[in-house]
Design an enzyme around this catalytic site. Structure first.
Site, PDB file in Angstrom:
ATOM      1  N   CYS A 182       0.694  -1.201  -0.037  1.00  0.00           N
ATOM      2  CA  CYS A 182      -0.242   0.136  -0.053  1.00  0.00           C
ATOM      3  C   CYS A 182       0.850   1.272  -0.097  1.00  0.00           C
ATOM      4  O   CYS A 182       1.512   1.557  -0.886  1.00  0.00           O
ATOM      5  CB  CYS A 182      -0.975  -0.074   1.154  1.00  0.00           C
ATOM      6  SG  CYS A 182      -2.379   1.159   1.090  1.00  0.00           S
ATOM      7  N   HIS A 208      -3.794  -5.111   0.214  1.00  0.00           N
ATOM      8  CA  HIS A 208      -3.272  -5.788   1.229  1.00  0.00           C
ATOM      9  C   HIS A 208      -3.396  -7.332   1.332  1.00  0.00           C
ATOM     10  O   HIS A 208      -4.644  -7.817   1.350  1.00  0.00           O
ATOM     11  CB  HIS A 208      -4.373  -5.109   2.321  1.00  0.00           C
ATOM     12  CG  HIS A 208      -4.239  -3.858   2.763  1.00  0.00           C
ATOM     13  ND1 HIS A 208      -3.449  -3.331   3.747  1.00  0.00           N
ATOM     14  CD2 HIS A 208      -4.647  -2.678   1.985  1.00  0.00           C
ATOM     15  CE1 HIS A 208      -3.568  -1.898   3.610  1.00  0.00           C
ATOM     16  NE2 HIS A 208      -4.394  -1.586   2.575  1.00  0.00           N
ATOM     17  N   GLU A 265      -2.633  -8.965   3.480  1.00  0.00           N
ATOM     18  CA  GLU A 265      -2.933  -9.750   4.595  1.00  0.00           C
ATOM     19  C   GLU A 265      -4.634  -9.621   4.959  1.00  0.00           C
ATOM     20  O   GLU A 265      -5.086 -10.216   5.739  1.00  0.00           O
ATOM     21  CB  GLU A 265      -2.351  -8.861   5.825  1.00  0.00           C
ATOM     22  CG  GLU A 265      -3.123  -7.681   6.134  1.00  0.00           C
ATOM     23  CD  GLU A 265      -2.921  -6.665   5.282  1.00  0.00           C
ATOM     24  OE1 GLU A 265      -3.353  -5.655   5.570  1.00  0.00           O
ATOM     25  OE2 GLU A 265      -2.155  -6.725   4.264  1.00  0.00           O
TER      26      GLU A 265
END
Length: 363
Positions: A246, A331, A333
């Site tokens: 990001c 992202h 995750e």
């Protein structure tokens, strides 16, 4: 109690106040996720922003102890069509309203969030003020006009001092630009020994840690507002395998000579399709950013375009052609969102393994 959301173009929305009763000014953006409002509220990347949820029913499953992405939320306001005052979920510890009150975050409900989203899509993100319903609109407009743009979001959300999440695996220096806990969780799950350092930690201090790899995290705001991080990345990339996410992706690209630009209304949601040129596959991704790396600027650098967004063809991934360094705009995750790209953490660790092996062979 009534409350108003007034945009800088003069548009006024009147709805029901919930959460904190404080007045707040921020950049009004929208998030298209159908779930994950708790992770959105606690994502440091929303620092300085008033977030509109496009899904109409928010708060139904309450707030629980497990899904926070940071301890202290930094969002400036929350806009919903309808919030649930009596959540029903076995994991729920408190209601959305209680959480916003406890963390001094103002909210507004009962407005036409679809109309608001259309305005932001057509005209782009803009400043807005959450204030009491009987406020003088000219006075509110004056406040908006004279409120300076926030440029120190990263400083607000980054850790002040380094700290360690111990492990027995690879030693990772994680540069905190506004880290989501999900990133740290993925590294510790892989038994990494993680040292989290502030956004302005020098390259010299990072190299003294003798890390096996460097992680550049997500964070809020314009990447060009963090020049000290760009200079640090320039110095460390030739020496240590690097992975940017990001804002970390944008800073990595700037450090390599590329450029960034602000998007009209950004990408914020949990189902953004991204095409990977290397695997020739499309992945659904979780995203939250208002800036992007410009594709034209990559051509004169040592970066290679690896992924693009299928919705608007913006840059979603790059890798360095000389060093074991890569980054993605989304992202991996998730938290919230799909975990289609979770294997990128394994790729990062594989880069570290290959780099250490090459060093041994050279020695």
């Amino acid at each position: 109690m009534k409350r108003q959301l007034i945009l800088e173009d003069g548009t006024v929305f009147t709805g029901q106040a919930f959460g904190s009763l404080e007045e707040s000014i921020g950049e009004v953006v929208f998030n298209t996720g159908m779930t994950g409002y708790q992770e959105t509220l606690s994502d440091p990347s929303y620092c300085g922003q008033i977030v509109t949820m496009t899904y109409p029913l928010i708060g139904n499953y309450g707030i629980n102890r497990d899904d926070f992405e940071t301890i202290n939320p930094s969002i400036f306001g929350f806009v919903v069509k309808e919030f649930c005052e009596t959540p029903s979920n076995f994991r729920s510890d408190e209601s959305l309203n209680e959480y916003l009150k406890a963390n001094d975050i103002p909210g507004i409900a009962g407005i036409d969030t679809r109309k608001l989203t259309k305005i932001l899509r057509q005209h782009g993100t803009m400043k807005g003020i959450l204030t009491k319903a009987d406020v003088d609109e000219q006075e509110a407009a004056h406040k908006l006009e004279n409120t300076e743009k926030i440029t120190n979001q990263v400083e607000r959300v980054s850790t002040v001092k380094p700290y360690v999440a111990p492990g027995r695996g690879y030693r990772i220096a994680l540069v905190d630009f506004g880290m989501k806990h999900g990133i740290l969780r993925e590294l510790t799950k892989r038994n990494c020994h993680v040292t989290v350092v502030p956004y302005n930690y020098s390259a010299e201090n990072i190299l003294r840690l003798k890390p096996d790899g460097i992680m550049l995290t997500n964070g809020p705001g314009n990447p060009k507002d963090v020049p000290e991080a760009i200079n640090m990345i320039k110095e460390v990339v030739p020496h240590i395998p690097t992975f940017g996410i990001c804002l970390g992706h944008q800073l990595f690209a700037l450090a390599c000579g590329a450029d960034t630009a602000k998007l009209k209304f950004g990408h914020r949601g949990s189902n953004h399709p991204v095409y990977d040129y290397e695997t020739k596959r499309t992945y659904l991704t979780s995203q939250n950013h208002g800036y992007a790396v410009t594709e034209d600027s990559i051509e004169q650098t040592n970066l290679e375009l690896t992924q693009i967004a299928l919705n608007d063809k913006t840059v979603e991934g790059v890798k360095h052609t000389e060093y074991p360094a890569f980054s993605v705009q989304y992202h991996p995750e998730s938290s919230p969102g799909p975990d289609d790209t979770n294997q990128l953490f394994d790729r990062f660790l594989n880069n570290i393994k290959a780099f250490k092996l090459s060093q041994k062979e050279e020695a």
